[in-house]
Scaffold this motif. Structure first.
Motif, PDB file in Angstrom:
ATOM      1  N   UNK A 153      19.639   8.796  13.214  1.00 24.34           N
ATOM      2  CA  UNK A 153      19.796   7.356  13.318  1.00 24.34           C
ATOM      3  C   UNK A 153      19.631   6.848  14.740  1.00 24.34           C
ATOM      4  N   UNK A 154      19.966   7.686  15.719  1.00 25.19           N
ATOM      5  CA  UNK A 154      19.822   7.273  17.108  1.00 25.19           C
ATOM      6  C   UNK A 154      18.413   7.575  17.599  1.00 25.19           C
ATOM      7  N   UNK A 155      17.805   6.636  18.275  1.00 23.41           N
ATOM      8  CA  UNK A 155      16.490   6.931  18.862  1.00 23.41           C
ATOM      9  C   UNK A 155      16.615   8.018  19.920  1.00 23.41           C
ATOM     10  N   UNK A 156      15.520   8.693  20.167  1.00 18.83           N
ATOM     11  CA  UNK A 156      15.542   9.810  21.110  1.00 18.83           C
ATOM     12  C   UNK A 156      15.904   9.376  22.521  1.00 18.83           C
ATOM     13  N   UNK A 157      15.505   8.175  22.904  1.00 20.10           N
ATOM     14  CA  UNK A 157      15.793   7.717  24.264  1.00 20.10           C
ATOM     15  C   UNK A 157      17.291   7.513  24.439  1.00 20.10           C
ATOM     16  N   UNK A 158      17.939   6.900  23.478  1.00 18.59           N
ATOM     17  CA  UNK A 158      19.377   6.675  23.565  1.00 18.59           C
ATOM     18  C   UNK A 158      20.114   7.999  23.462  1.00 18.59           C
ATOM     19  N   UNK A 159      19.648   8.874  22.603  1.00 18.61           N
ATOM     20  CA  UNK A 159      20.277  10.181  22.404  1.00 18.61           C
ATOM     21  C   UNK A 159      20.285  11.008  23.685  1.00 18.61           C
ATOM     22  N   UNK A 160      19.225  10.877  24.465  1.00 15.21           N
ATOM     23  CA  UNK A 160      19.092  11.688  25.671  1.00 15.21           C
ATOM     24  C   UNK A 160      20.095  11.285  26.748  1.00 15.21           C
ATOM     25  N   UNK A 161      20.446  10.022  26.811  1.00 10.91           N
ATOM     26  CA  UNK A 161      21.285   9.552  27.908  1.00 10.91           C
ATOM     27  C   UNK A 161      22.743   9.332  27.532  1.00 10.91           C
ATOM     28  N   UNK A 162      23.170   9.801  26.388  1.00 13.64           N
ATOM     29  CA  UNK A 162      24.576   9.703  26.033  1.00 13.64           C
ATOM     30  C   UNK A 162      25.385  10.697  26.877  1.00 13.64           C
ATOM     31  N   UNK A 163      26.405  10.228  27.584  1.00 17.30           N
ATOM     32  CA  UNK A 163      27.147  11.133  28.480  1.00 17.30           C
ATOM     33  C   UNK A 163      28.261  11.877  27.757  1.00 17.30           C
ATOM     34  N   UNK A 164      27.921  12.816  26.889  1.00 13.94           N
ATOM     35  CA  UNK A 164      28.960  13.530  26.156  1.00 13.94           C
ATOM     36  C   UNK A 164      28.963  15.031  26.452  1.00 13.94           C
ATOM     37  N   UNK A 165      28.432  15.415  27.587  1.00 15.42           N
ATOM     38  CA  UNK A 165      28.480  16.820  27.975  1.00 15.42           C
ATOM     39  C   UNK A 165      29.842  17.125  28.593  1.00 15.42           C
ATOM     40  N   UNK A 166      30.329  18.302  28.329  1.00 14.20           N
ATOM     41  CA  UNK A 166      31.611  18.690  28.907  1.00 14.20           C
ATOM     42  C   UNK A 166      31.425  19.028  30.386  1.00 14.20           C
ATOM     43  N   UNK A 167      32.537  19.087  31.101  1.00 11.32           N
ATOM     44  CA  UNK A 167      32.492  19.401  32.523  1.00 11.32           C
ATOM     45  C   UNK A 167      31.944  20.811  32.748  1.00 11.32           C
ATOM     46  N   UNK A 168      32.279  21.731  31.872  1.00 10.54           N
ATOM     47  CA  UNK A 168      31.786  23.108  31.971  1.00 10.54           C
ATOM     48  C   UNK A 168      30.264  23.142  31.841  1.00 10.54           C
ATOM     49  N   UNK A 169      29.742  22.398  30.854  1.00  7.02           N
ATOM     50  CA  UNK A 169      28.290  22.361  30.665  1.00  7.02           C
ATOM     51  C   UNK A 169      27.595  21.735  31.866  1.00  7.02           C
ATOM     52  N   UNK A 170      28.172  20.689  32.414  1.00  6.12           N
ATOM     53  CA  UNK A 170      27.578  20.051  33.592  1.00  6.12           C
ATOM     54  C   UNK A 170      27.583  20.991  34.790  1.00  6.12           C
ATOM     55  N   UNK A 171      28.666  21.748  34.969  1.00  9.54           N
ATOM     56  CA  UNK A 171      28.719  22.689  36.083  1.00  9.54           C
ATOM     57  C   UNK A 171      27.705  23.816  35.923  1.00  9.54           C
ATOM     58  N   UNK A 172      27.563  24.315  34.715  1.00  9.99           N
ATOM     59  CA  UNK A 172      26.581  25.378  34.470  1.00  9.99           C
ATOM     60  C   UNK A 172      25.172  24.866  34.715  1.00  9.99           C
ATOM     61  N   UNK A 173      24.857  23.674  34.209  1.00  8.17           N
ATOM     62  CA  UNK A 173      23.529  23.103  34.446  1.00  8.17           C
ATOM     63  C   UNK A 173      23.294  22.830  35.925  1.00  8.17           C
ATOM     64  N   UNK A 174      24.314  22.359  36.627  1.00  6.01           N
ATOM     65  CA  UNK A 174      24.175  22.120  38.069  1.00  6.01           C
ATOM     66  C   UNK A 174      23.893  23.417  38.807  1.00  6.01           C
ATOM     67  N   UNK A 175      24.610  24.484  38.440  1.00  2.00           N
ATOM     68  CA  UNK A 175      24.364  25.787  39.056  1.00  2.00           C
ATOM     69  C   UNK A 175      22.944  26.267  38.755  1.00  2.00           C
ATOM     70  N   UNK A 176      22.503  26.118  37.513  1.00  3.84           N
ATOM     71  CA  UNK A 176      21.154  26.557  37.150  1.00  3.84           C
ATOM     72  C   UNK A 176      20.086  25.772  37.912  1.00  3.84           C
ATOM     73  N   UNK A 177      20.262  24.457  38.044  1.00  6.52           N
ATOM     74  CA  UNK A 177      19.288  23.659  38.790  1.00  6.52           C
ATOM     75  C   UNK A 177      19.298  24.017  40.273  1.00  6.52           C
ATOM     76  N   UNK A 178      20.492  24.238  40.838  1.00  2.03           N
ATOM     77  CA  UNK A 178      20.575  24.625  42.249  1.00  2.03           C
ATOM     78  C   UNK A 178      19.908  25.984  42.469  1.00  2.03           C
ATOM     79  N   UNK A 179      20.152  26.933  41.568  1.00  2.00           N
ATOM     80  CA  UNK A 179      19.513  28.246  41.674  1.00  2.00           C
ATOM     81  C   UNK A 179      17.999  28.118  41.553  1.00  2.00           C
TER      82      UNK A 179
END
Length: 106
Positions: free
Chosen positions: A63-89
């Protein structure tokens, strides 16, 4: 670093990584190609982890368009930290690879 055609004791990145002849130049070239393959592996693993997080956290709600789905801020803090570490690496790895290529070819 200067452009040179000589293969006489050229330091690539580290003090212990030196090229003395054409054989060591070829081995260094293959090593840098291997580093490039490893970089692409890290990028792919980061993409897969991010898509896994997106599919688990949001489900497959059509029901949600892909653009809206992509920018929903529902990631947990753990997921954000892991992604930040992966991008920094990834950035660190890419700079190292760029420097190694620059040292090899100049």
């Amino acid at each position: 670093m200067l452009f040179t055609w000589q293969t006489d004791s050229i330091c690539v990145v580290f003090q212990w990584w030196r090229m003395y002849n054409r054989f060591t130049v070829a081995i260094s070239f293959l090593g840098i190609v291997g580093l490039g393959v490893g970089y692409e592996l890290v990028r792919e693993l980061t993409r897969r982890y991010e898509s896994y997080i997106n599919s688990v956290s949001r489900g497959d709600d059509m029901l949600l368009p892909l653009i809206i789905k992509r920018y929903l801020p529902d990631r947990s803090m753990r997921d954000r930290l892991i992604l930040s570490f992966l991008y920094a690496f990834q950035v660190l790895y890419s700079f190292f690879l760029m420097y190694a290529c620059l040292c090899l070819f100049l």
